[in-house]
Design a protein around this motif. Structure first.
Motif, PDB file in Angstrom:
ATOM      1  N   ALA A  29      -2.385  -9.956 -48.063  1.00 25.91           N
ATOM      2  CA  ALA A  29      -3.598  -9.778 -48.563  1.00 25.91           C
ATOM      3  C   ALA A  29      -4.070  -8.475 -48.608  1.00 25.91           C
ATOM      4  N   ILE A  30      -3.738  -7.541 -47.776  1.00 23.37           N
ATOM      5  CA  ILE A  30      -4.190  -6.168 -47.744  1.00 23.37           C
ATOM      6  C   ILE A  30      -3.692  -5.462 -48.879  1.00 23.37           C
ATOM      7  N   PHE A  31      -2.468  -5.930 -49.182  1.00 19.71           N
ATOM      8  CA  PHE A  31      -1.662  -5.473 -50.468  1.00 19.71           C
ATOM      9  C   PHE A  31      -2.159  -5.810 -51.695  1.00 19.71           C
ATOM     10  N   ALA A  32      -2.381  -7.137 -51.692  1.00 17.42           N
ATOM     11  CA  ALA A  32      -3.003  -7.643 -52.875  1.00 17.42           C
ATOM     12  C   ALA A  32      -4.197  -6.772 -53.196  1.00 17.42           C
ATOM     13  N   VAL A  33      -5.350  -6.731 -52.588  1.00 21.55           N
ATOM     14  CA  VAL A  33      -6.314  -6.091 -52.725  1.00 21.55           C
ATOM     15  C   VAL A  33      -6.298  -4.619 -53.040  1.00 21.55           C
ATOM     16  N   SER A  34      -5.402  -3.886 -52.396  1.00 23.25           N
ATOM     17  CA  SER A  34      -4.949  -2.404 -52.667  1.00 23.25           C
ATOM     18  C   SER A  34      -4.422  -2.128 -53.940  1.00 23.25           C
ATOM     19  N   LEU A  35      -3.553  -3.324 -54.485  1.00 24.87           N
ATOM     20  CA  LEU A  35      -3.037  -3.229 -55.933  1.00 24.87           C
ATOM     21  C   LEU A  35      -4.214  -3.273 -56.950  1.00 24.87           C
ATOM     22  N   ALA A  36      -4.872  -4.300 -56.477  1.00 21.25           N
ATOM     23  CA  ALA A  36      -5.972  -4.471 -57.533  1.00 21.25           C
ATOM     24  C   ALA A  36      -6.714  -3.207 -57.613  1.00 21.25           C
ATOM     25  N   LEU A  37      -7.231  -2.823 -56.571  1.00 24.79           N
ATOM     26  CA  LEU A  37      -8.022  -1.411 -56.563  1.00 24.79           C
ATOM     27  C   LEU A  37      -7.238  -0.471 -57.343  1.00 24.79           C
ATOM     28  N   GLN A  62      -4.905  -0.501 -59.476  1.00 25.35           N
ATOM     29  CA  GLN A  62      -4.954  -0.959 -61.003  1.00 25.35           C
ATOM     30  C   GLN A  62      -6.304  -0.764 -61.552  1.00 25.35           C
ATOM     31  N   CYS A  63      -7.352  -0.949 -61.118  1.00 20.54           N
ATOM     32  CA  CYS A  63      -8.639  -0.654 -61.557  1.00 20.54           C
ATOM     33  C   CYS A  63      -9.162   0.736 -61.660  1.00 20.54           C
ATOM     34  N   PHE A  64      -8.850   1.311 -60.260  1.00 27.57           N
ATOM     35  CA  PHE A  64      -9.615   2.506 -60.090  1.00 27.57           C
ATOM     36  C   PHE A  64      -8.743   3.670 -59.692  1.00 27.57           C
ATOM     37  N   GLY A  65      -7.218   3.501 -59.796  1.00 29.94           N
ATOM     38  CA  GLY A  65      -6.373   4.556 -59.600  1.00 29.94           C
ATOM     39  C   GLY A  65      -6.139   4.729 -58.198  1.00 29.94           C
ATOM     40  N   GLY A  66      -6.681   4.052 -57.303  1.00 22.89           N
ATOM     41  CA  GLY A  66      -6.564   4.369 -55.830  1.00 22.89           C
ATOM     42  C   GLY A  66      -7.740   4.164 -55.018  1.00 22.89           C
ATOM     43  N   ALA A  67      -7.542   4.085 -53.748  1.00 22.48           N
ATOM     44  CA  ALA A  67      -8.813   3.798 -53.010  1.00 22.48           C
ATOM     45  C   ALA A  67      -8.511   4.497 -51.284  1.00 22.48           C
ATOM     46  N   LYS A 126     -17.284  -1.379 -65.668  1.00 21.25           N
ATOM     47  CA  LYS A 126     -15.978  -1.850 -66.402  1.00 21.25           C
ATOM     48  C   LYS A 126     -14.608  -2.195 -65.415  1.00 21.25           C
ATOM     49  N   HIS A 127     -14.646  -0.985 -64.578  1.00 18.25           N
ATOM     50  CA  HIS A 127     -13.496  -0.989 -63.716  1.00 18.25           C
ATOM     51  C   HIS A 127     -13.682  -2.443 -62.556  1.00 18.25           C
ATOM     52  N   LEU A 128     -15.079  -2.364 -62.183  1.00 16.77           N
ATOM     53  CA  LEU A 128     -15.619  -3.403 -61.138  1.00 16.77           C
ATOM     54  C   LEU A 128     -15.361  -4.750 -61.795  1.00 16.77           C
ATOM     55  N   GLU A 129     -15.874  -4.706 -63.086  1.00 19.22           N
ATOM     56  CA  GLU A 129     -15.338  -6.293 -63.765  1.00 19.22           C
ATOM     57  C   GLU A 129     -13.898  -6.641 -63.704  1.00 19.22           C
ATOM     58  N   LYS A 130     -13.294  -5.594 -64.061  1.00 15.24           N
ATOM     59  CA  LYS A 130     -11.643  -5.829 -63.951  1.00 15.24           C
ATOM     60  C   LYS A 130     -11.196  -6.276 -62.550  1.00 15.24           C
ATOM     61  N   PHE A 131     -11.661  -5.553 -61.618  1.00 15.33           N
ATOM     62  CA  PHE A 131     -11.432  -5.870 -60.251  1.00 15.33           C
ATOM     63  C   PHE A 131     -11.629  -7.244 -59.970  1.00 15.33           C
ATOM     64  N   ASN A 132     -12.829  -7.670 -60.328  1.00 13.15           N
ATOM     65  CA  ASN A 132     -13.591  -9.211 -60.036  1.00 13.15           C
ATOM     66  C   ASN A 132     -12.711 -10.088 -60.668  1.00 13.15           C
ATOM     67  N   LYS A 133     -12.269  -9.729 -61.976  1.00 11.76           N
ATOM     68  CA  LYS A 133     -11.568 -10.707 -62.548  1.00 11.76           C
ATOM     69  C   LYS A 133     -10.255 -10.706 -62.218  1.00 11.76           C
ATOM     70  N   ILE A 134      -9.334  -9.868 -61.755  1.00 11.87           N
ATOM     71  CA  ILE A 134      -8.242  -9.655 -60.854  1.00 11.87           C
ATOM     72  C   ILE A 134      -8.242 -10.929 -59.570  1.00 11.87           C
ATOM     73  N   ILE A 135      -9.290 -10.551 -58.827  1.00 14.54           N
ATOM     74  CA  ILE A 135      -9.312 -11.384 -57.629  1.00 14.54           C
ATOM     75  C   ILE A 135      -9.989 -12.675 -57.925  1.00 14.54           C
ATOM     76  N   SER A 136     -10.603 -12.985 -58.754  1.00 16.47           N
ATOM     77  CA  SER A 136     -11.136 -14.483 -59.086  1.00 16.47           C
ATOM     78  C   SER A 136      -9.653 -15.300 -59.555  1.00 16.47           C
ATOM     79  N   ASN A 137      -8.747 -14.574 -60.026  1.00 18.65           N
ATOM     80  CA  ASN A 137      -7.484 -15.267 -60.580  1.00 18.65           C
ATOM     81  C   ASN A 137      -6.459 -15.373 -59.703  1.00 18.65           C
ATOM     82  N   TRP A 138      -6.844 -14.908 -58.272  1.00 20.38           N
ATOM     83  CA  TRP A 138      -5.944 -15.278 -57.396  1.00 20.38           C
ATOM     84  C   TRP A 138      -5.588 -16.697 -57.027  1.00 20.38           C
TER      85      TRP A 138
END
Length: 133
Positions: A66-74, A76-81, A100-112
């Motif tokens: 789960a952490i990896f999925a979140v970090s990967l989304a971050l 992809q959207c922000f270049g790191g965290a 715009k990046h936040l919208e992309k992040f939310n789209k990624i996690i909503s599609n999990w």
């Protein structure tokens, strides 16, 4: 995935959680100090991820996934965290187009999907200025 990981490693982040593509709290504090010195006030985007139910029910390995999925989304959207607490992730100076990046992040996690998806909750707080994180 291989491309993303090699891109991350090429940035020479030596103070990171290798498995999760995340910079650690010590690096966060160093970068925050340097940015404050250079720019004064700093903008931050703070993510709180509740993956504890996954760990409790499915075990530590599932929590790591789960952490990896979140970090990967971050990534992809922000270049790191930065991972500053077990469930808190920060983006420093996310930029003017952060929405715009936040919208992309939310789209990624909503599609999990899959067995873990219903148990992972992400909440996002945009902390502007120099509030303490």
């Amino acid at each position: 995935m291989k491309k993303i990981y090699s891109e991350f490693k090429s940035r020479q982040y030596d103070k990171c959680y290798d498995l999760f593509l995340l910079l650690n709290k010590k690096t966060y504090e160093q970068h925050l100090k340097a940015l404050r010195k250079k720019y004064g006030k700093i903008s931050r985007l703070v993510f709180t991820i509740d993956y504890q139910p996954i760990t409790d029910y499915f075990g530590l390995r599932a929590g790591d996934e789960a952490i990896f999925a979140v970090s990967l989304a971050l990534f992809q959207c922000f270049g790191g965290a930065y991972r500053i607490k077990y469930n808190e992730f920060v983006i420093l100076n996310p930029g003017a187009d952060y929405e715009k990046h936040l919208e992309k992040f939310n789209k990624i996690i909503s599609n999990w999907h899959g067995v873990f998806a219903p148990y992972t909750k992400a909440s996002v707080v945009y902390a502007e200025g120099d509030s303490q994180v």
